[in-house]
Scaffold this motif. Structure first.
Motif, mmCIF file in Angstrom:
data_model
loop_
_atom_site.group_PDB
_atom_site.id
_atom_site.type_symbol
_atom_site.label_atom_id
_atom_site.label_comp_id
_atom_site.label_asym_id
_atom_site.label_seq_id
_atom_site.Cartn_x
_atom_site.Cartn_y
_atom_site.Cartn_z
ATOM 1 N N PRO A 269 0.808 -1.225 0.000
ATOM 2 C CA PRO A 269 0.000 0.000 0.000
ATOM 3 C C PRO A 269 0.842 1.276 0.000
ATOM 4 O O PRO A 269 0.510 2.254 -0.682
ATOM 5 C CB PRO A 269 -0.825 -0.128 1.288
ATOM 6 N N ARG A 270 1.950 1.268 0.744
ATOM 7 C CA ARG A 270 2.807 2.470 0.789
ATOM 8 C C ARG A 270 3.528 2.661 -0.538
ATOM 9 O O ARG A 270 3.693 3.793 -1.010
ATOM 10 C CB ARG A 270 3.794 2.342 1.951
ATOM 11 N N GLN A 271 3.982 1.572 -1.159
ATOM 12 C CA GLN A 271 4.615 1.674 -2.475
ATOM 13 C C GLN A 271 3.634 2.239 -3.500
ATOM 14 O O GLN A 271 3.995 3.084 -4.331
ATOM 15 C CB GLN A 271 5.120 0.300 -2.928
ATOM 16 N N MET A 272 2.383 1.787 -3.437
ATOM 17 C CA MET A 272 1.375 2.275 -4.375
ATOM 18 C C MET A 272 1.078 3.763 -4.145
ATOM 19 O O MET A 272 0.838 4.517 -5.092
ATOM 20 C CB MET A 272 0.099 1.440 -4.246
ATOM 21 N N GLU A 273 1.076 4.176 -2.889
ATOM 22 C CA GLU A 273 0.886 5.604 -2.593
ATOM 23 C C GLU A 273 2.020 6.434 -3.180
ATOM 24 O O GLU A 273 1.806 7.493 -3.758
ATOM 25 C CB GLU A 273 0.813 5.825 -1.081
ATOM 26 N N LEU A 274 3.250 5.952 -3.008
ATOM 27 C CA LEU A 274 4.394 6.658 -3.583
ATOM 28 C C LEU A 274 4.253 6.750 -5.101
ATOM 29 O O LEU A 274 4.495 7.813 -5.696
ATOM 30 C CB LEU A 274 5.695 5.939 -3.209
ATOM 31 N N GLY A 275 3.853 5.640 -5.730
ATOM 32 C CA GLY A 275 3.672 5.663 -7.176
ATOM 33 C C GLY A 275 2.622 6.669 -7.609
ATOM 34 O O GLY A 275 2.805 7.406 -8.590
ATOM 35 N N GLU A 288 7.534 4.543 -11.544
ATOM 36 C CA GLU A 288 7.718 3.232 -12.169
ATOM 37 C C GLU A 288 8.386 2.254 -11.205
ATOM 38 O O GLU A 288 7.976 1.092 -11.090
ATOM 39 C CB GLU A 288 8.562 3.355 -13.436
ATOM 40 N N GLY A 289 9.388 2.729 -10.481
ATOM 41 C CA GLY A 289 10.065 1.860 -9.516
ATOM 42 C C GLY A 289 9.121 1.366 -8.432
ATOM 43 O O GLY A 289 9.171 0.196 -8.032
ATOM 44 N N ALA A 290 8.249 2.254 -7.965
ATOM 45 C CA ALA A 290 7.296 1.867 -6.912
ATOM 46 C C ALA A 290 6.301 0.837 -7.424
ATOM 47 O O ALA A 290 5.965 -0.128 -6.719
ATOM 48 C CB ALA A 290 6.566 3.107 -6.406
ATOM 49 N N TYR A 291 5.831 1.008 -8.660
ATOM 50 C CA TYR A 291 4.857 0.058 -9.212
ATOM 51 C C TYR A 291 5.503 -1.291 -9.517
ATOM 52 O O TYR A 291 4.899 -2.351 -9.293
ATOM 53 C CB TYR A 291 4.208 0.636 -10.468
ATOM 54 N N ARG A 292 6.729 -1.271 -10.014
ATOM 55 C CA ARG A 292 7.418 -2.545 -10.271
ATOM 56 C C ARG A 292 7.678 -3.286 -8.961
ATOM 57 O O ARG A 292 7.549 -4.508 -8.884
ATOM 58 C CB ARG A 292 8.729 -2.289 -11.022
ATOM 59 N N LYS A 293 8.042 -2.554 -7.930
ATOM 60 C CA LYS A 293 8.254 -3.165 -6.621
ATOM 61 C C LYS A 293 6.947 -3.779 -6.113
ATOM 62 O O LYS A 293 6.934 -4.874 -5.548
ATOM 63 C CB LYS A 293 8.741 -2.095 -5.634
ATOM 64 N N GLU A 307 -3.717 -3.552 -10.113
ATOM 65 C CA GLU A 307 -3.542 -2.107 -10.023
ATOM 66 C C GLU A 307 -2.148 -1.629 -10.422
ATOM 67 O O GLU A 307 -2.020 -0.696 -11.221
ATOM 68 C CB GLU A 307 -3.889 -1.637 -8.601
ATOM 69 N N PRO A 308 -1.052 -2.234 -9.889
ATOM 70 C CA PRO A 308 0.260 -1.723 -10.294
ATOM 71 C C PRO A 308 0.551 -1.919 -11.782
ATOM 72 O O PRO A 308 1.273 -1.114 -12.374
ATOM 73 C CB PRO A 308 1.237 -2.513 -9.421
ATOM 74 N N TYR A 309 -0.015 -2.952 -12.406
ATOM 75 C CA TYR A 309 0.155 -3.125 -13.849
ATOM 76 C C TYR A 309 -0.492 -1.960 -14.603
ATOM 77 O O TYR A 309 0.097 -1.400 -15.543
ATOM 78 C CB TYR A 309 -0.481 -4.437 -14.312
ATOM 79 N N LEU A 310 -1.707 -1.615 -14.196
ATOM 80 C CA LEU A 310 -2.415 -0.514 -14.859
ATOM 81 C C LEU A 310 -1.658 0.797 -14.681
ATOM 82 O O LEU A 310 -1.531 1.600 -15.624
ATOM 83 C CB LEU A 310 -3.830 -0.385 -14.282
ATOM 84 N N ARG A 311 -1.153 1.020 -13.473
ATOM 85 C CA ARG A 311 -0.432 2.269 -13.213
ATOM 86 C C ARG A 311 0.879 2.319 -13.989
ATOM 87 O O ARG A 311 1.294 3.379 -14.464
ATOM 88 C CB ARG A 311 -0.144 2.398 -11.714
ATOM 89 N N LEU A 312 1.533 1.161 -14.095
ATOM 90 C CA LEU A 312 2.785 1.105 -14.850
ATOM 91 C C LEU A 312 2.525 1.341 -16.342
ATOM 92 O O LEU A 312 3.285 2.062 -17.013
ATOM 93 C CB LEU A 312 3.448 -0.252 -14.631
ATOM 94 N N ALA A 313 1.441 0.770 -16.874
ATOM 95 C CA ALA A 313 1.077 1.012 -18.275
ATOM 96 C C ALA A 313 0.803 2.493 -18.507
ATOM 97 O O ALA A 313 1.149 3.057 -19.563
ATOM 98 C CB ALA A 313 -0.137 0.173 -18.652
ATOM 99 N N ASN A 314 0.194 3.145 -17.522
ATOM 100 C CA ASN A 314 -0.083 4.574 -17.669
ATOM 101 C C ASN A 314 1.205 5.404 -17.692
ATOM 102 O O ASN A 314 1.268 6.440 -18.354
ATOM 103 C CB ASN A 314 -0.984 5.065 -16.541
#
Length: 537
Positions: A269-275, A288-293, A307-314
């Motif tokens: 959750p914290r990594q996603m917030e950072l992303g 990108e680093g936060a979403y890959r992590k 969710e992190p895949y979608l954010r990384l694609a964006n």
């Protein structure tokens, strides 16, 4: 406090550890301490079912980072699924005392954390403190467990001022008041405690109350002080980032989260917030680093999601805007590969197809491909219409694009928050459990709390005859003993007795109903003193 003798003979204890030798050692320690009801299990996913189905008083959970399923995963998932009951005590045990493991464990809020190896004396000391605290706070935690936060607040007030747990109870009361939308009352509870003894946990609660009161500058100053004095208090960084964001300073919110994730990198959750914040401030490499992590961590986590895949694609979509034509092709291919990977890994998520179509439509529109953007938008609308719970497409577009959206929903005004009805699902078993709790409070002389429990029992099951009769008896006793609101209380007696007339009654219930109706026809001055009958269990 821990010097008092603690009896473990009636405690139901679960010991979970993957190491047979360690498990055996701790098992015999617990036996020596007097634990009779003791189960031992290895760390695996089946343990969660055992925790869900059986009520344990104490759970000792071992962690080994090399296990296929780790204790950390079980702790995190138990918290995520709501299996950690307030009345149960959780002790997390680990041989890995590294900063990232300890801080990640704290995120899931166990009651205590033990570093192995430990002696039987240390185990006894921790268990004694935990059990004694749970005993004192049991009425509070029982109320929380059944969703009666108002009752839990009242139960906090019943704890004697001389009890060693009084400050802990006041902090729990403040947290409950914040959850009920009464941050100003929470602050009044906490302020005298904090200035007398500036405990870090009390300080965190005070900061939450100040945020709820929109006193953001004061909250920020307090959190800065906590971070300076406790540089590993990661929850303070999380709150500080919230204050920065609410104050409109997204860059500082990003930098605060960056520091927090560097210190405690294992929390998704914290990594996603950072992303999210890094995307909004257009520091795309950091996002990108936060979403890959998050994707890597999610492989063995209950927080695994598309969710992190979608954010990384964006991120790729945003990079396409400023790239040359050759680079745009590479980025577009990468965007499609990321989304295809998400759809493959989460093939049973029907809403994902809607969201990937929306993101692809946005990318096509950015590139000036209007026909393709229109086709993909129509595809998203068709898929969305087929969902059992359709998405709000415009909000999804904003969210997926990385643009600012109200992630932290506006808090309701205090009055409306207090008046909002609490949604309780029908659950006859829970109704019986809550009714029994009401009886215990009645027998302990806590009438107002007993009424709350009986009322909650009826919310869980409107046909709970014992609870209806219990309420009728309590309101009749209150009308007899107090002149204030006497007429209103008698109307409540009549109401609950009428409700029982519409329900099928067992023989003992018919007898109890008849007894109460006889008392109701009598003048109040002629009613016997004390209890008008044994409450139905």
């Amino acid at each position: 406090m821990a010097s008092r003798k603690v009896d473990y003979s009636d405690k139901n204890v679960l010991l979970i550890d993957s190491s047979g030798n360690l498990r055996s050692t701790i098992y015999y320690m617990l036996r020596e301490l007097g634990v009779k009801n003791l189960k031992a299990a290895t760390v695996n996913e089946k343990v969660l079912q055992l925790i869900e189905e059986e009520q344990f008083d104490i759970i000792l959970l071992g962690h080994n980072s090399s296990d296929a399923v780790t204790g950390m995963q079980l702790l995190e998932e138990a918290r995520f699924r709501g299996y950690i009951r307030p009345t149960a005590g959780w002790i997390f045990m680990t041989s890995d005392a590294s900063q990232e493991v300890v801080l990640h464990a704290i995120d899931s809020r166990p009651d205590d954390l033990l570093t192995r190896p430990f002696s039987i004396d240390e185990l006894k000391n921790r268990l004694d403190q935990l059990v004694l605290r749970k005993q004192v706070l049991r009425p509070v935690e029982q109320s929380v467990e059944v969703g009666d936060l108002e009752g839990a607040v009242l139960a906090c007030d019943d704890i004697p001022r001389h009890d060693p747990n009084i400050d802990y109870a006041r902090r729990i009361k403040a947290i409950l008041l914040i959850q009920l939308g009464r941050a100003d009352e929470a602050y009044e509870v906490l302020e005298p405690i904090f200035w007398q003894d500036p405990d870090k946990d009390t300080g965190l609660c005070m900061a939450q109350a100040l945020i709820g009161m929109q006193r953001l500058n004061e909250a920020g100053d307090l959190l800065d002080s906590l971070i300076e004095n406790y540089p590993l208090l990661i929850a303070a960084y999380d709150l500080r980032a919230q204050v920065h964001e609410k104050s409109g300073d997204m860059e500082q919110a990003r930098e605060t989260l960056k520091v927090a994730t560097a210190k405690a990198p294992l929390g998704i959750p914290r990594q996603m917030e950072l992303g999210r914040v890094a995307t909004q401030t257009r520091v795309l490499e950091l996002a990108e680093g936060a979403y890959r992590k998050s994707i890597v961590l999610g492989r063995r986590s209950c927080y695994r999601s598309p969710e992190p895949y979608l954010r990384l694609a964006n991120i790729r979509r945003l990079e396409m805007k400023s790239a040359d034509s050759r680079r745009q092709i590479e980025l577009r291919n990468d965007l499609d590969a990321i989304l295809n990977n998400a759809e493959y890994n989460f093939s049973k998520d029907p809403a994902l197809k809607v969201r990937t179509a929306l993101l692809r439509a946005q990318a096509s529109e950015d590139m000036g491909e209007q026909d393709e953007a229109r086709r993909l938008s129509e595809e998203a609308q068709r898929r969305n219409a087929a969902l059992s719970q359709p998405l709000q497409l415009e909000r999804e577009r904003l969210s997926l694009s990385g643009d600012p959206v109200p992630v932290l929903e506006p808090e309701p005004e205090h009055d409306s928050a207090r008046e909002a009805p609490r949604q309780v699902r029908r659950d006859p078993d829970m109704s019986d459990k809550v009714n029994r709790l009401g009886v215990k409070h009645y027998l302990a002389g806590k009438g107002s709390q007993a009424i709350r429990y009986f009322g909650l029992a009826i919310e869980y099951d409107p046909g709970n005859v014992p609870a209806l009769l219990n309420l009728a008896q309590m309101f009749l006793e209150a009308a007899r003993d107090q002149e204030a609101k006497r007429d209103e209380r008698l109307k409540m007696v009549d109401r609950y007795l009428r409700l029982t007339d519409r329900l099928p009654l067992e023989a003992v219930e018919k007898l109890r109903q008849s007894q109460l109706k006889t008392f109701r026809r009598m003048p109040l001055s002629e009613l016997p003193e004390g209890s008008l009958g044994v409450l139905l269990r």
